[in-house]
Structure formats: C-alpha cells, structure tokens
Design a protein around this motif. Sequence first.
Motif, PDB file in Angstrom:
ATOM      1  N   VAL A 480       0.835  -1.204   0.000  1.00  0.00           N
ATOM      2  CA  VAL A 480       0.000   0.000   0.000  1.00  0.00           C
ATOM      3  C   VAL A 480       0.868   1.253   0.000  1.00  0.00           C
ATOM      4  CG1 VAL A 480      -1.624   1.349   1.391  1.00  0.00           C
ATOM      5  CG2 VAL A 480      -1.988  -1.112   1.045  1.00  0.00           C
ATOM      6  N   ARG A 481       1.929   1.238   0.806  1.00  0.00           N
ATOM      7  CA  ARG A 481       2.799   2.421   0.882  1.00  0.00           C
ATOM      8  C   ARG A 481       3.453   2.702  -0.468  1.00  0.00           C
ATOM      9  NH1 ARG A 481       8.389   3.127   4.345  1.00  0.00           N
ATOM     10  NH2 ARG A 481       8.651   5.371   3.936  1.00  0.00           N
ATOM     11  N   ALA A 482       3.967   1.659  -1.102  1.00  0.00           N
ATOM     12  CA  ALA A 482       4.598   1.853  -2.417  1.00  0.00           C
ATOM     13  C   ALA A 482       3.573   2.278  -3.460  1.00  0.00           C
ATOM     14  CB  ALA A 482       5.299   0.571  -2.845  1.00  0.00           C
ATOM     15  N   ALA A 483       2.370   1.704  -3.392  1.00  0.00           N
ATOM     16  CA  ALA A 483       1.329   2.036  -4.369  1.00  0.00           C
ATOM     17  C   ALA A 483       0.907   3.494  -4.241  1.00  0.00           C
ATOM     18  CB  ALA A 483       0.124   1.121  -4.173  1.00  0.00           C
ATOM     19  N   ASP A 484       0.783   3.977  -3.008  1.00  0.00           N
ATOM     20  CA  ASP A 484       0.434   5.381  -2.816  1.00  0.00           C
ATOM     21  C   ASP A 484       1.545   6.307  -3.309  1.00  0.00           C
ATOM     22  OD1 ASP A 484      -2.168   5.311  -1.787  1.00  0.00           O
ATOM     23  OD2 ASP A 484      -1.476   4.889   0.245  1.00  0.00           O
ATOM     24  N   TRP A 485       2.802   5.946  -3.072  1.00  0.00           N
ATOM     25  CA  TRP A 485       3.912   6.781  -3.555  1.00  0.00           C
ATOM     26  C   TRP A 485       3.871   6.894  -5.074  1.00  0.00           C
ATOM     27  CZ3 TRP A 485       7.882   7.096  -6.898  1.00  0.00           C
ATOM     28  CH2 TRP A 485       8.864   8.065  -6.677  1.00  0.00           C
ATOM     29  N   GLU A 486       3.657   5.781  -5.749  1.00  0.00           N
ATOM     30  CA  GLU A 486       3.593   5.811  -7.215  1.00  0.00           C
ATOM     31  C   GLU A 486       2.469   6.716  -7.687  1.00  0.00           C
ATOM     32  OE1 GLU A 486       5.364   4.648  -9.682  1.00  0.00           O
ATOM     33  OE2 GLU A 486       6.817   3.393  -8.664  1.00  0.00           O
ATOM     34  N   TRP A 487       1.325   6.645  -7.054  1.00  0.00           N
ATOM     35  CA  TRP A 487       0.199   7.486  -7.477  1.00  0.00           C
ATOM     36  C   TRP A 487       0.489   8.964  -7.244  1.00  0.00           C
ATOM     37  CZ3 TRP A 487      -3.618   6.620 -10.605  1.00  0.00           C
ATOM     38  CH2 TRP A 487      -4.699   7.480 -10.649  1.00  0.00           C
ATOM     39  N   GLN A 488       1.143   9.267  -6.151  1.00  0.00           N
ATOM     40  CA  GLN A 488       1.406  10.661  -5.815  1.00  0.00           C
ATOM     41  C   GLN A 488       2.562  11.256  -6.614  1.00  0.00           C
ATOM     42  OE1 GLN A 488       2.065  10.313  -1.609  1.00  0.00           O
ATOM     43  NE2 GLN A 488      -0.038   9.625  -1.230  1.00  0.00           N
ATOM     44  N   HIS A 489       3.525  10.436  -7.019  1.00  0.00           N
ATOM     45  CA  HIS A 489       4.737  10.970  -7.632  1.00  0.00           C
ATOM     46  C   HIS A 489       4.910  10.609  -9.102  1.00  0.00           C
ATOM     47  CE1 HIS A 489       5.653  11.121  -3.300  1.00  0.00           C
ATOM     48  NE2 HIS A 489       6.418  12.156  -3.605  1.00  0.00           N
ATOM     49  N   ALA A 490       4.420   9.445  -9.509  1.00  0.00           N
ATOM     50  CA  ALA A 490       4.640   9.022 -10.888  1.00  0.00           C
ATOM     51  C   ALA A 490       3.474   9.368 -11.814  1.00  0.00           C
ATOM     52  CB  ALA A 490       4.897   7.510 -10.943  1.00  0.00           C
ATOM     53  N   TRP A 491       2.305   9.627 -11.253  1.00  0.00           N
ATOM     54  CA  TRP A 491       1.111   9.902 -12.050  1.00  0.00           C
ATOM     55  C   TRP A 491       0.793  11.389 -12.017  1.00  0.00           C
ATOM     56  CZ3 TRP A 491      -2.036   8.546 -15.715  1.00  0.00           C
ATOM     57  CH2 TRP A 491      -3.351   8.999 -15.773  1.00  0.00           C
ATOM     58  N   ASN A 492       0.640  11.971 -13.202  1.00  0.00           N
ATOM     59  CA  ASN A 492       0.257  13.373 -13.325  1.00  0.00           C
ATOM     60  C   ASN A 492      -1.215  13.413 -13.740  1.00  0.00           C
ATOM     61  OD1 ASN A 492      -0.287  16.000 -14.381  1.00  0.00           O
ATOM     62  ND2 ASN A 492       1.913  16.340 -14.681  1.00  0.00           N
ATOM     63  N   ARG A 494      -3.336  15.844 -14.212  1.00  0.00           N
ATOM     64  CA  ARG A 494      -3.739  16.870 -15.175  1.00  0.00           C
ATOM     65  C   ARG A 494      -3.387  16.455 -16.600  1.00  0.00           C
ATOM     66  NH1 ARG A 494      -1.404  22.502 -13.793  1.00  0.00           N
ATOM     67  NH2 ARG A 494       0.464  21.212 -13.473  1.00  0.00           N
ATOM     68  N   GLN A 495      -2.176  15.963 -16.781  1.00  0.00           N
ATOM     69  CA  GLN A 495      -1.752  15.523 -18.118  1.00  0.00           C
ATOM     70  C   GLN A 495      -2.154  14.079 -18.397  1.00  0.00           C
ATOM     71  OE1 GLN A 495       2.477  16.137 -18.289  1.00  0.00           O
ATOM     72  NE2 GLN A 495       2.307  18.367 -18.371  1.00  0.00           N
ATOM     73  N   ARG A 496      -2.631  13.389 -17.361  1.00  0.00           N
ATOM     74  CA  ARG A 496      -2.961  11.964 -17.472  1.00  0.00           C
ATOM     75  C   ARG A 496      -1.746  11.209 -18.045  1.00  0.00           C
ATOM     76  NH1 ARG A 496      -7.885  10.668 -16.503  1.00  0.00           N
ATOM     77  NH2 ARG A 496      -7.936   8.829 -17.843  1.00  0.00           N
ATOM     78  N   LEU A 497      -0.606  11.458 -17.418  1.00  0.00           N
ATOM     79  CA  LEU A 497       0.671  10.924 -17.867  1.00  0.00           C
ATOM     80  C   LEU A 497       1.349  10.197 -16.716  1.00  0.00           C
ATOM     81  CD1 LEU A 497       2.982  10.842 -20.042  1.00  0.00           C
ATOM     82  CD2 LEU A 497       3.857  12.926 -18.946  1.00  0.00           C
ATOM     83  N   LEU A 498       1.858   9.006 -16.989  1.00  0.00           N
ATOM     84  CA  LEU A 498       2.601   8.222 -16.012  1.00  0.00           C
ATOM     85  C   LEU A 498       4.079   8.291 -16.347  1.00  0.00           C
ATOM     86  CD1 LEU A 498       2.148   6.280 -13.550  1.00  0.00           C
ATOM     87  CD2 LEU A 498       2.230   4.394 -15.203  1.00  0.00           C
ATOM     88  N   VAL A 499       4.900   8.458 -15.335  1.00  0.00           N
ATOM     89  CA  VAL A 499       6.348   8.553 -15.519  1.00  0.00           C
ATOM     90  C   VAL A 499       6.952   7.151 -15.501  1.00  0.00           C
ATOM     91  CG1 VAL A 499       8.490   9.375 -14.454  1.00  0.00           C
ATOM     92  CG2 VAL A 499       6.484  10.859 -14.538  1.00  0.00           C
ATOM     93  N   HIS A 500       7.935   6.911 -16.352  1.00  0.00           N
ATOM     94  CA  HIS A 500       8.596   5.601 -16.392  1.00  0.00           C
ATOM     95  C   HIS A 500       9.537   5.404 -15.216  1.00  0.00           C
ATOM     96  CE1 HIS A 500      10.745   2.085 -17.739  1.00  0.00           C
ATOM     97  NE2 HIS A 500      11.883   2.751 -17.832  1.00  0.00           N
ATOM     98  N   GLN A 501      10.284   6.442 -14.844  1.00  0.00           N
ATOM     99  CA  GLN A 501      11.263   6.251 -13.778  1.00  0.00           C
ATOM    100  C   GLN A 501      11.536   7.561 -13.047  1.00  0.00           C
ATOM    101  OE1 GLN A 501      15.024   5.051 -15.604  1.00  0.00           O
ATOM    102  NE2 GLN A 501      15.676   7.168 -15.670  1.00  0.00           N
ATOM    103  N   TRP A 502      12.019   7.410 -11.835  1.00  0.00           N
ATOM    104  CA  TRP A 502      12.598   8.492 -11.039  1.00  0.00           C
ATOM    105  C   TRP A 502      14.039   8.105 -10.768  1.00  0.00           C
ATOM    106  CZ3 TRP A 502      10.491  12.786  -8.066  1.00  0.00           C
ATOM    107  CH2 TRP A 502       9.171  13.097  -8.393  1.00  0.00           C
ATOM    108  N   ALA A 503      14.941   9.077 -10.821  1.00  0.00           N
ATOM    109  CA  ALA A 503      16.344   8.803 -10.517  1.00  0.00           C
ATOM    110  C   ALA A 503      16.949  10.027  -9.854  1.00  0.00           C
ATOM    111  CB  ALA A 503      17.117   8.455 -11.786  1.00  0.00           C
ATOM    112  N   GLY A 504      17.573   9.823  -8.700  1.00  0.00           N
ATOM    113  CA  GLY A 504      18.211  10.923  -8.007  1.00  0.00           C
ATOM    114  C   GLY A 504      17.255  12.034  -7.651  1.00  0.00           C
ATOM    115  N   GLY A 505      15.996  11.691  -7.415  1.00  0.00           N
ATOM    116  CA  GLY A 505      15.001  12.699  -7.083  1.00  0.00           C
ATOM    117  C   GLY A 505      14.458  13.454  -8.266  1.00  0.00           C
ATOM    118  N   HIS A 506      14.800  13.031  -9.474  1.00  0.00           N
ATOM    119  CA  HIS A 506      14.371  13.739 -10.680  1.00  0.00           C
ATOM    120  C   HIS A 506      13.412  12.867 -11.495  1.00  0.00           C
ATOM    121  CE1 HIS A 506      17.352  17.006 -10.266  1.00  0.00           C
ATOM    122  NE2 HIS A 506      18.114  16.062  -9.728  1.00  0.00           N
ATOM    123  N   VAL A 507      12.403  13.509 -12.055  1.00  0.00           N
ATOM    124  CA  VAL A 507      11.435  12.811 -12.905  1.00  0.00           C
ATOM    125  C   VAL A 507      12.110  12.393 -14.208  1.00  0.00           C
ATOM    126  CG1 VAL A 507       9.261  13.020 -14.145  1.00  0.00           C
ATOM    127  CG2 VAL A 507       9.534  14.083 -11.903  1.00  0.00           C
TER     128      VAL A 507
END
Length: 787
Positions: A480-492, A494-507
């Motif tokens: 649940v914790r990982a799933a919430d992080w992905e929704w909050q950080h990897a999913w945009n 407004r743009q309805r866009l999912l990010v492939h990766q995060w690295a070093g704190g950068h999208v």
Amino acid sequence: MVSQHFPSGRSGWIAWLRGAALCFLFAGGVAAQAATPRTNHLSDSHDPYLQEHAHDPVDWYPWGAQALDEARRENKPIYLSIGYSACYWCHVAQRELYRNPQIAALMNRWFVNVLVDREQRPDIDHIYMLARQIMTRDSGWPNNVFLTPDLQPFYIGSYFPPKATAQQEGFPTLLATLHKNWTQHPAEVKRIAAQIAQAMQAAAISGDASAPIDPAAWTQTAQTEALHRFDALDGGFASATSAARFPQPPLLAWMLARGGAGEPKATYAAVFTLQAMAQGGLMDQLGGGFRRYAVDPGWSVPHFEMMLSDNAQLLSVYARAYAQTRLPDLRWTAQRTARFLLRDLRLPQGVFATAIAAETGGVEGATDLWTTAQIDGVLGPQQAQAWFALYALTTVHPGSESGVLRQRRDVAEHLLRQGQWVARLEQLAPQRRALLAARNHRPQPRRDDKIVTADNAMAIRALAQAGMVLDDRTLTEAAVRAADWEWQHAWNPRQRLLVHQWAGGHVGNPGFLDDYAELARAYLTLASVQHDARWSQRASDLVAAMLQRFAAPDGSLRSAPTSDALPFPTPLQGDVHRPSGQSAAIAVLLELAQRTGQAHWADAARRALRPLALQVQARPLDWPDLLQTLGSAAGRAVFASPQQIARIRPADCSGLPQGACSSDRVQVKWLASDRLQLHIAPSFHINANPATEPNLIATTLLVGGQPLPGVRYPPPLLFRPAFAPQGIAVWEGRVTLDLPALTPAQRAALALRVQACNATTCLAPSVMPITAPTSSPPQPSPQMGRE
C-alpha cells in the motif's frame, strides 16, 4: 528478390569486414587526444548507469538529437552501447575499453558514441536486440551496435576484448576495420545496413488481424512443448542451445495455473523447479532473494546481479505455489524472498530500487564467495560441521578455493521427502545469521536506486498477493505504501501521464505500455485484497490513459510512445522473462471488464489481442502470461476457444525472432480432405507455382521432401516492385490448393515450402509441416471456394 537479406552469423560479418578492408593499427597505438575532458555529455544525466560513465575519456552522448545530429553533420557512424547498472560485462568493458585513453581516442575520432541504459529506454533496447538476434542469433548485454547516421545497424556484438584472443579480434582492430570500411566503402556498408533494416522492419510488422484467436489450441501446444522441455533431473525448462537456466517466472506461474486447471504434470514441473531453484546458488542462501540466472543446469553457479523485477515475480510465484500445494518449503522461500525485497531493495520512500550489481571491486560475486576456512573462522569447527552437513560450496572459477553456497542436493531432497526441510533450515538459523553478519562487513556491491514504475508495480502486486496468502499484514502495508507513492509521484492527473522512472530525485521519461498496465494490475490486486474502491478507480484512470496513448486505430497496443527519433517500431517481446506490455494490458482490460461489466473494456481487449494472434499461434510458449489470462475466468468470458489444430513453428525457424521467418506470415488450413487454404499476412506475398524465375522459391507442396505431383495451383497475380518492373507471379491474401488423392503415408509426410516477401524484403524461407487432421476435414460451404 533475394532469399535472405542478413548474414548467417557473426563470423560472416567478420569475414566481410576483413574482405572489404585490411585491418590496421598505428604501430605505437593511437595517441590520446590532446586534452581529455573531465566529463562528457553524460554529466547532466540523472540515470545511475549513465552517471557511472560520465568521467570516461570516451566522449559519450545520451540518446537524443544532439548525438544524432552530430553523426549526420560529421558523417560518422554511431557506436551505440546498451547496458545497465547490474551488468557485470558492461563494467568490464568500461574498465578495459572506455577508460583506456588510447581506445577512447579511436572511438572519439571515428565514431559518435552513445550510451543507453536499457532500463531507462527499453524501447531502444528492444529494437537493437532484435537486430542482434537477426544478425548473430544470440542476445545479452552489453549490446554494442555500430549504426549508420540514419540509425541502421551494420555490425553488432557484445563484449569486445581490448586485445585479440583466440576467439575475437581486439577492439582497436575492429574499430580500425570498421572506420576504414566506412570511409573507403561507404556504399557497401550502407547497402548491408539497409538490408538489415529491411529485415528488422519486416520482423516488427504486426500480425494478420484475421488470424484465428484460439486459446485452447495455443494452450495445448504450449503445454506440450513446456513439458517436453522440462528438465526432470535438475528442474527448469531446458534450451537446446544453452546450459544456462533462467527462472522464467511467467512460465512457472502459467504452469501452476495449468495445474490448477487439472493438469498435475504441470504442477509437478513447476514445483520441482521452484524447489530446485531454492536449493541452488541461484538463491542467496544467507539473505534470501534470487540472482539473475545460473550458468549451469543445476542452478549452482549464478550470475550475481539481483533484480527487482525477477524477485517480485518470484515472490508472487512462490506464494501462489504455496497457496496451491500448502508445501511449507514454498512458504519459507516466499517469506525469505519478501524479506529480501523489504530489507535490501526498499528505499526510504517505501518504493524499491531496481537492482544490486553483480560485482564488488571489479570481481563478480566477490561479496558472496566463501572458502571453507572463512566459514570455519566465523562459525567455529562444531557449528561449521553442522552447517556443511546441509550446505556445500560450488566453485565459480576453475581452480579457485572460494565458491558460492548451495544446499547439498541429496540431503535437501531427503529432507523434503521427510517433511523436515524447513525444520533443518530453522535449526541452522544462528549460523545463517552469523555468516550474514560477517558478509555485511565486507565491501558491498552497488545498488541502482532508480525507481522504475513497471518494476515497482510488480513488487506491489507480489507483496499484496503474498500478504494475503501468507497472512502477513506487513507485506500488505508495504504494498500500500509503495502504491500510494507511485500514485502521488509518478502519475500526473492533469496531463494523465505516467512517468517511467525516477532517478536521483528527478522525474524521468514518460511511461511505456507496461508501466501503465502493470501499475493498473497492481491496483486491482490491492482492490481485491483491501476491498477499497480507490484502487479500482485508479486502475480505471490508468487504463483509460493507456488506451489513449498506446492504442493504434486497429486496436493494437504499441509498446512505447511514438517517437520520430526511432527509425523502427518497437518489436513485440512475448512473456519469456517478464510479462510483455501487451499481455499485461490485455490482463487488466479483461479484469476491468469482469469487475465492472462494461463492454468497452472487453472490446478493447479483443482488439488488442487480434493483431497478436499470428505471433502467439506461431510460438505460444513465448506468451505464458497471456495464456494464463486467456485461461482465467475473465478471459474465458470474453474469448471463445474453437478446437483447432495449432501449428508448431518449423525447425528451420529456430533461433529467428518472431516475425522473421516465412512460417510466421503464412498459415495452412484444411478445407476438405483434398483442399488446403493458405492464409498470407497483409502486405506480404508468396511466389506462385511455377515461379517467374529459377532463383525464386516457388510455393510447393512436398511429400517426403519431394514435390507432390498432381497439385492444382491457382493462377497468380502479377506483382511489379521497383527492382522487377517486368513483374513477378505471386499469391496474396487467401489461396486454395486442390490436392490429388493422398495415401495415409503421404498425408502424414505433407509439408509446404514457402518464402514470404513484402515490397522490399524476403523473410527466411521455411518448410512447414502440415499436420494431418485427426478426422476428415469438413466439406467447404459455398463461400469457402477460391479467394
């Protein structure tokens, strides 16, 4: 037309290169450039693998317009190296080649050098791995490709040694040869590159949308082949060309599903393999978790990298196997794998790192290797004796005193038969903790901390499943914790866009098909475990965005976002080591259809499967995750399964990627006892009989390898390509062949010799066995005549 447009192996390319130009080297080596920059064009990258190369004297570029424009402007070939952070031989190449100033000077002078992390850009990796398979019929990393400025490959390989060996030329010699050919014979190099590019284009073309969707036949063919390949001595599913053993989690999961459907042999093969893997060096016997693969059939000697994607899938498989069999050893292994994920790969944010490297201090497996004396020193003689009653050391390198821990197979199997395996392991827990503590004081391999969405989604799904099966709330809470992080950080949203990766704190870059599909699958699993509507809503939002971004007009699903910078479509991958994006997408569409009752999800699944049907029928065992989905309740509710005889891929296509063989583009069906119908994929044709010219392969029915007399072949069409304006006699679409009366022996030996071509490329020819029907074929209805 030419029967084959690519070399038959790497030796053929080396011979061509040697014939086209003499190899040369400067007598004293090439002097380094006057000033080696402290950093190259990778210095601004946030990707860990690219950062590792930012201080190489090679003037590396990331993939992008800057490098491609430079190659075109300077008319230089591109040296493309594709690897990843946990790849041992990638780092060997860096030490031996890319940090060598003399070699770097050659690379910088003659080539534009591009480095790609395959985990950051799987689309580029898949495209040029297809080129590798076509040109050399092997695969692996690093994948090093020499390209024209138009991104067409003309030479390819893996690890290149700095000096010549008995098996390979030295890298400087190869660079000099390729440079001389590019500058003195550019037309020939471009001609070869264009032919390879044509073969790649042909292999990546989508299948025939009219191919039958027949899950029952696909399943039966795949199950027969899997059980035939099952290694009853060591476990696993043997390859005829390699001693290595890969876990293949999608195949194991599907075999368990087949067992649950009443196929006990499938359950046995899966469970025996899971137990063999847990006993071997493939599993970290001290810390839990699994290495990438084993180089031997007995699972003893691993490649030491540990990947999130592998361990997430294996956690799911072991948990499922325990739920199905209630065997305590499978439960114990699932628990150990889950602990590894949470202890060694979980990041402070609650999501998971991508991988742990294979090497420490330049030595593969250094952290994990032991000598008997070292274990005696940690445990003391008495406890060491108890330890070695179950465990043994397997040497990794001939003549070495150190080895990797595995369980003694005879002892482990005896304990399993007696139901005492877990008890013995628990008795040895103090020794295991002591050895693990000692190992933790050694230098540790690097961890790649980038966060890949699809890999994390598989971990979320596996933890949720394991938490339910093992009745362990900590695993569900981690999911649940990982799933919430992905929704909050990897999913945009407004743009309805999912990010492939995060690295070093950068999208990072935008998501691929499998990122959307796997995260949606994970959310639906959480919906089942927690009965919380937010997970279903999130899954629906992701899948709607997925269809908007990746669905083509015919319903097929692209693997990657469209990009003008890529010269080839991303080829289909199948589900050999992980679910393909297409398989994961169809699975989540069908589950949404079952959950919601909304027909548009089921319709999208039908449209997505239709273009895959020909490839799945040709090689169904490459698609176990898809087969598992089609055999599920959700799959059976949407797809009818007419009982048809499935076709096994001919032997002369072995080793070729999907779509590169003529049998991948032609189907044969019985219409009646004396009539056959050929289905030819769209945009392809086959030569008529008789063929226009002697050098063309006429489509011919054979018996015992000889042409069958008395066949009535249909009249041809006239095809006028640019290279043959006089026209070529061909057949397209569907054609019917009328046969003479056949004896049972002739019918059993019947085959079709065929070569499929499109406007620019001919695929590898094939002789396709024609399976005799088990009963008389149906008589044709009036509309089933010639077409």
